[in-house]
Design a protein around this motif. Structure first.
Motif, short mmCIF file in Angstrom:
data_model
loop_
_atom_site.label_atom_id
_atom_site.label_comp_id
_atom_site.label_asym_id
_atom_site.label_seq_id
_atom_site.Cartn_x
_atom_site.Cartn_y
_atom_site.Cartn_z
N LYS A 104 38.11 33.80 36.65
CA LYS A 104 39.52 34.10 36.46
C LYS A 104 40.01 35.09 37.51
O LYS A 104 41.14 34.98 38.02
CB LYS A 104 39.74 34.69 35.06
CG LYS A 104 41.21 34.91 34.73
CD LYS A 104 41.40 35.36 33.30
CE LYS A 104 42.89 35.50 32.97
NZ LYS A 104 43.13 35.88 31.56
N ALA A 105 39.16 36.07 37.85
CA ALA A 105 39.52 37.04 38.89
C ALA A 105 39.71 36.34 40.24
O ALA A 105 40.65 36.65 40.98
CB ALA A 105 38.44 38.11 38.99
N ARG B 108 51.05 41.36 39.80
CA ARG B 108 49.90 40.46 39.79
C ARG B 108 48.65 41.18 40.34
O ARG B 108 47.55 41.03 39.82
CB ARG B 108 50.22 39.23 40.63
CG ARG B 108 49.23 38.11 40.50
CD ARG B 108 49.52 37.20 39.34
NE ARG B 108 50.74 36.44 39.56
CZ ARG B 108 51.34 35.74 38.58
NH1 ARG B 108 50.84 35.75 37.36
NH2 ARG B 108 52.44 35.07 38.83
N ILE B 109 48.85 41.97 41.38
CA ILE B 109 47.72 42.70 41.98
C ILE B 109 47.18 43.74 41.00
O ILE B 109 45.96 43.91 40.85
CB ILE B 109 48.14 43.35 43.31
CG1 ILE B 109 48.48 42.28 44.35
CG2 ILE B 109 47.03 44.26 43.83
CD1 ILE B 109 49.12 42.82 45.61
N ASP B 110 48.07 44.48 40.33
CA ASP B 110 47.62 45.46 39.35
C ASP B 110 46.84 44.79 38.22
O ASP B 110 45.85 45.34 37.70
CB ASP B 110 48.83 46.21 38.78
CG ASP B 110 49.47 47.14 39.80
OD1 ASP B 110 48.74 47.57 40.73
OD2 ASP B 110 50.67 47.44 39.68
N GLU B 111 47.29 43.59 37.85
CA GLU B 111 46.58 42.82 36.82
C GLU B 111 45.18 42.44 37.32
O GLU B 111 44.19 42.47 36.57
CB GLU B 111 47.39 41.56 36.50
CG GLU B 111 46.87 40.77 35.32
CD GLU B 111 47.75 39.55 35.03
OE1 GLU B 111 47.28 38.67 34.30
OE2 GLU B 111 48.90 39.52 35.53
N TYR B 112 45.09 42.09 38.59
CA TYR B 112 43.81 41.74 39.24
C TYR B 112 42.85 42.93 39.20
O TYR B 112 41.66 42.79 38.85
CB TYR B 112 44.11 41.30 40.67
CG TYR B 112 42.96 40.81 41.51
CD1 TYR B 112 41.78 40.35 40.95
CD2 TYR B 112 43.08 40.79 42.90
CE1 TYR B 112 40.74 39.87 41.74
CE2 TYR B 112 42.05 40.32 43.71
CZ TYR B 112 40.88 39.87 43.12
OH TYR B 112 39.86 39.41 43.91
N ILE B 113 43.36 44.11 39.54
CA ILE B 113 42.52 45.32 39.54
C ILE B 113 42.00 45.61 38.13
O ILE B 113 40.80 45.88 37.93
CB ILE B 113 43.32 46.53 40.07
CG1 ILE B 113 43.65 46.33 41.56
CG2 ILE B 113 42.52 47.83 39.87
CD1 ILE B 113 44.61 47.36 42.12
N TYR C 191 41.92 45.89 45.77
CA TYR C 191 42.50 47.04 46.49
C TYR C 191 42.94 46.62 47.89
O TYR C 191 43.94 47.12 48.42
CB TYR C 191 41.50 48.18 46.56
CG TYR C 191 41.35 48.94 45.26
CD1 TYR C 191 42.47 49.48 44.62
CD2 TYR C 191 40.12 49.13 44.66
CE1 TYR C 191 42.36 50.17 43.43
CE2 TYR C 191 39.98 49.82 43.46
CZ TYR C 191 41.11 50.34 42.85
OH TYR C 191 41.00 51.01 41.68
N TYR C 192 42.18 45.72 48.48
CA TYR C 192 42.54 45.19 49.80
C TYR C 192 43.89 44.48 49.74
O TYR C 192 44.74 44.63 50.62
CB TYR C 192 41.43 44.25 50.26
CG TYR C 192 41.64 43.62 51.61
CD1 TYR C 192 41.27 44.28 52.77
CD2 TYR C 192 42.20 42.35 51.72
CE1 TYR C 192 41.46 43.69 54.01
CE2 TYR C 192 42.39 41.76 52.95
CZ TYR C 192 42.02 42.43 54.08
OH TYR C 192 42.21 41.86 55.32
N GLY D 67 47.52 45.43 51.43
CA GLY D 67 48.32 44.47 52.19
C GLY D 67 49.76 44.42 51.70
O GLY D 67 50.69 44.33 52.50
N TYR D 68 49.93 44.51 50.39
CA TYR D 68 51.28 44.52 49.82
C TYR D 68 52.08 45.71 50.37
O TYR D 68 53.22 45.55 50.82
CB TYR D 68 51.19 44.60 48.30
CG TYR D 68 52.50 44.99 47.64
CD1 TYR D 68 53.52 44.07 47.46
CD2 TYR D 68 52.71 46.30 47.21
CE1 TYR D 68 54.72 44.43 46.86
CE2 TYR D 68 53.91 46.68 46.62
CZ TYR D 68 54.92 45.75 46.45
OH TYR D 68 56.09 46.11 45.87
#
Length: 624
Positions: free
Chosen positions: A43-44, A65-70, A86-87, A91-92
């Motif tokens: 899922k990650a 979406r990135i915060d959810e990924y972290i 974090y990468y 980039g964001y």
């Protein structure tokens, strides 16, 4: 203003798969799978793929979406995924222009990758950090990150992972070339990009090779080698088209348009820019679309299609505003301000140029500020506000002089860097030859002992020893030739530095004299001029040069004196510089005399050496 050439796009592509229309079509299905998936590593990885697509098409929404990924990676203790998350967050922030935050998260990514011995992750984090430092004009920090990658690569055999993770080390040299481009050091940029191309070709990945070709085209364009630029860019574009890499084909079209713009072929430039606009709609890559509209606006301005040009710049401004790209918006702001001035809409023109100057100065963007003041000075002049026009012109000149001095300093730095690189390479070559000689000597010694132990015939031993001596003599000759070539490079570099120093001092002296005539007091300027004269006439500079010259051209001075005893010391200096095949301008700068003085000196020297009009002074000097 010329259309923007794109460099930064390349580094996104070499770290993540290129954005294409197929990925956009996959987005809905990926989101559906993700929502119904249990919390695990798969899922990650899914959300990472989703972020790759949304980063360009929906940069505002993608932050959540990135915060959810972290959070997901921390929950399932997926360290590699956390480093990648974090990468992505870095980039964001980078593409939002929040560079300090971008650096912070690239560092966090690197700190996670290092204990995992994930070399690829460390290399990518260093590359992107270097790009951010380059944007901030903190080039020392950029070079530090890139050199760290190069050190890892050069010592890869001692690492636990060995060669693993270094497949795309060419990216480091690729970014190094970009840093040199930002400094205007085009020869160093070319050298590093050619190395990147060679490393990319080893991967047998045509898209990476196309990236290098695209950048080589940009470098050749900056060097005004337009035919080479076109060849590289066309090959890159065809490669992207072959692999259906629409996103990067767009960039090659942007750069082709920029090259034709520089050549003055505005119809051809507009053709490529329009093709790029049609293609970019398939990718929904708004930053590149903004660049294309602004570039097309600049081209329409050159074609005197001012109404169309204004509409293009408005579209570029709208896209940059939507993306929050505060620095990139300055180029279309400046262009549209200039366009409104041309159609006598002074109020709108001043509005946009004021914004350019205010933002450029607050962010220390010297080029944008300089152009803003220049254009606003013209605007005030058209408005008959001559005091304001003069004030802006003075500020424009101050910025321009600053950029000129910076450019000169960078040229000297580039010359020094090239010299240091060649010196290092030469030293390595000499060391390798010395090692070869030692190995040969050790081989000879061991073989001689063996021959004696076996009691071979003395004649055979003598024959073998003679062959080895001939080989050793050959190696020694190669070593001496290498040392001589190295000294020749040192001599040439010293002569060029001496010429540039004298030229700079002479220009400074003329400037001081000019300022002296304008000011009431002259004491300080006289002291400055005397100091410059002293340095121009300093014989220590010539003594250092003579020492280098004698090491390369042994007995040259004594041979000349023997053959032509009437030659003076000044004429001997001229002969030495002619021996190096330097131009009259370079010789004039070194000897601190005018080019006309050089002509007279050559004429007197020809008479003293009894040369006819058919005889070549240069040919004679080369035989001495």
């Amino acid at each position: 203003m010329k259309p923007k050439i794109i460099f930064w796009f390349l580094f996104v592509c070499v770290i993540s798969p290129p954005l294409c229309a197929q990925q956009n079509q996959k987005l809905d299905s990926l989101l559906q799978i993700y929502e119904n998936h249990s919390d695990n590593q798969a899922k990650a990885d899914l959300i990472n793929e989703i972020i790759q697509i949304e980063l360009y098409s929906n940069p505002v929404h993608v932050k959540n979406r990135i915060d959810e990924y972290i959070s997901l990676c921390k929950k399932i203790n997926y360290k590699k995924g956390e480093g990648q998350a974090y990468y992505r967050k870095a980039g964001y922030y980078r593409y939002k222009g929040v560079l300090d935050s971008a650096l912070h998260f690239y560092q966090k990514s690197r700190q996670i990758y290092e204990p995992l011995n994930n070399i690829g992750g460390v290399l990518n984090a260093n590359v992107e950090s270097a790009l951010v430092y380059t944007e901030q004009n903190k080039l020392d920090f950029a070079y530090e990150r890139l050199n760290h990658n190069i050190d890892l690569y050069e010592n890869r055999d001692s690492l636990a992972n060995g060669n693993k993770g270094f497949k795309f080390i060419g990216t480091t040299y690729h970014v190094l070339a970009n840093a040199y481009l930002e400094q205007g050091m085009y020869n160093l940029a070319l050298k590093n990009e050619l190395k990147a191309l060679k490393l990319y070709e080893l991967t047998e990945n045509e898209l990476y090779t196309a990236d290098a070709l695209n950048t080589l085209g940009c470098i050749e364009g900056e060097l005004k080698n337009y035919q080479n630029a076109y060849t590289y860019l066309k090959e890159a574009s065809e490669s992207y088209e072959k692999h259906n890499d629409v996103a990067n084909q767009v960039v090659s079209l942007i750069n082709l348009g920029s090259v034709y713009f520089d050549m003055g072929d505005y119809d051809k430039a507009a053709q490529y820019q329009k093709e790029g606009i049609e293609a970019v709609k398939k990718t929904n890559h708004k930053p590149r679309e903004a660049v294309l509209w602004s570039g097309l606006g600049n081209t329409y301005e050159k074609l005197n299609k001012l109404t169309e040009a204004i509409e293009c710049q408005k579209k570029a401004i709208e896209l940059n505003s939507e993306l929050g790209f505060t620095n990139d918006i300055l180029s279309p702001y400046s262009s549209i301000g200039n366009l409104y001035a041309q159609i006598n809409d002074f109020e709108k023109s001043k509005y946009f140029l004021d914004k350019v100057i205010e933002q450029a100065e607050s962010n220390n963007l010297i080029k944008d500020a300089s152009l803003g003041y220049q254009r606003r000075s013209v605007l005030f002049s058209k408005m008959k506000q001559y005091d304001l026009a003069l004030n802006d012109y003075k500020k424009f000149k101050a910025f321009k002089d600053s950029m000129f001095n910076t450019s000169k300093s960078r040229q000297i730095e580039e010359l020094r860097a090239i010299y240091d690189t060649e010196k290092k390479e030469q030293q390595i070559a000499l060391q390798e030859q010395e090692i070869t000689v030692l190995e040969q000597e050790a081989s000879i010694s061991a073989l001689q002992k063996l021959l004696m132990a076996l009691g071979l015939l003395l004649s055979l031993l003598g024959f073998y020893a003679l062959r080895q001596k001939m080989k050793r003599n050959k190696l020694e000759k190669e070593k001496v030739d290498a040392e001589l070539e190295f000294k020749k490079k040192e001599l040439t570099t010293h002569a060029l530095n001496l010429a540039r120093k004298n030229e700079t001092l002479e220009n400074l002296k003329l400037k001081a004299q000019e300022l002296k005539e304008k000011e009431n007091t002259s004491t300080g300027y006289n002291q400055l001029i005397r100091s410059i004269n002293f340095d121009l006439q300093d014989d220590n500079n010539w003594e250092n040069f003579s020492r280098y010259f004698e090491e390369v051209h042994k007995d040259f001075n004594s041979n000349v004196k023997t053959k032509y005893p009437s030659v003076t010391s000044n004429e001997l200096r001229l002969l030495a510089l002619l021996k190096m095949n330097l131009s009259s301008k370079e010789i004039a700068n070194i000897l601190n005399i005018s080019p006309e003085g050089i002509k007279k000196a050559r004429y007197r020297l020809r008479k003293k050496l009894d040369l006819t009009t058919e005889d070549s002074l240069q040919d004679l000097v080369l035989t001495l």
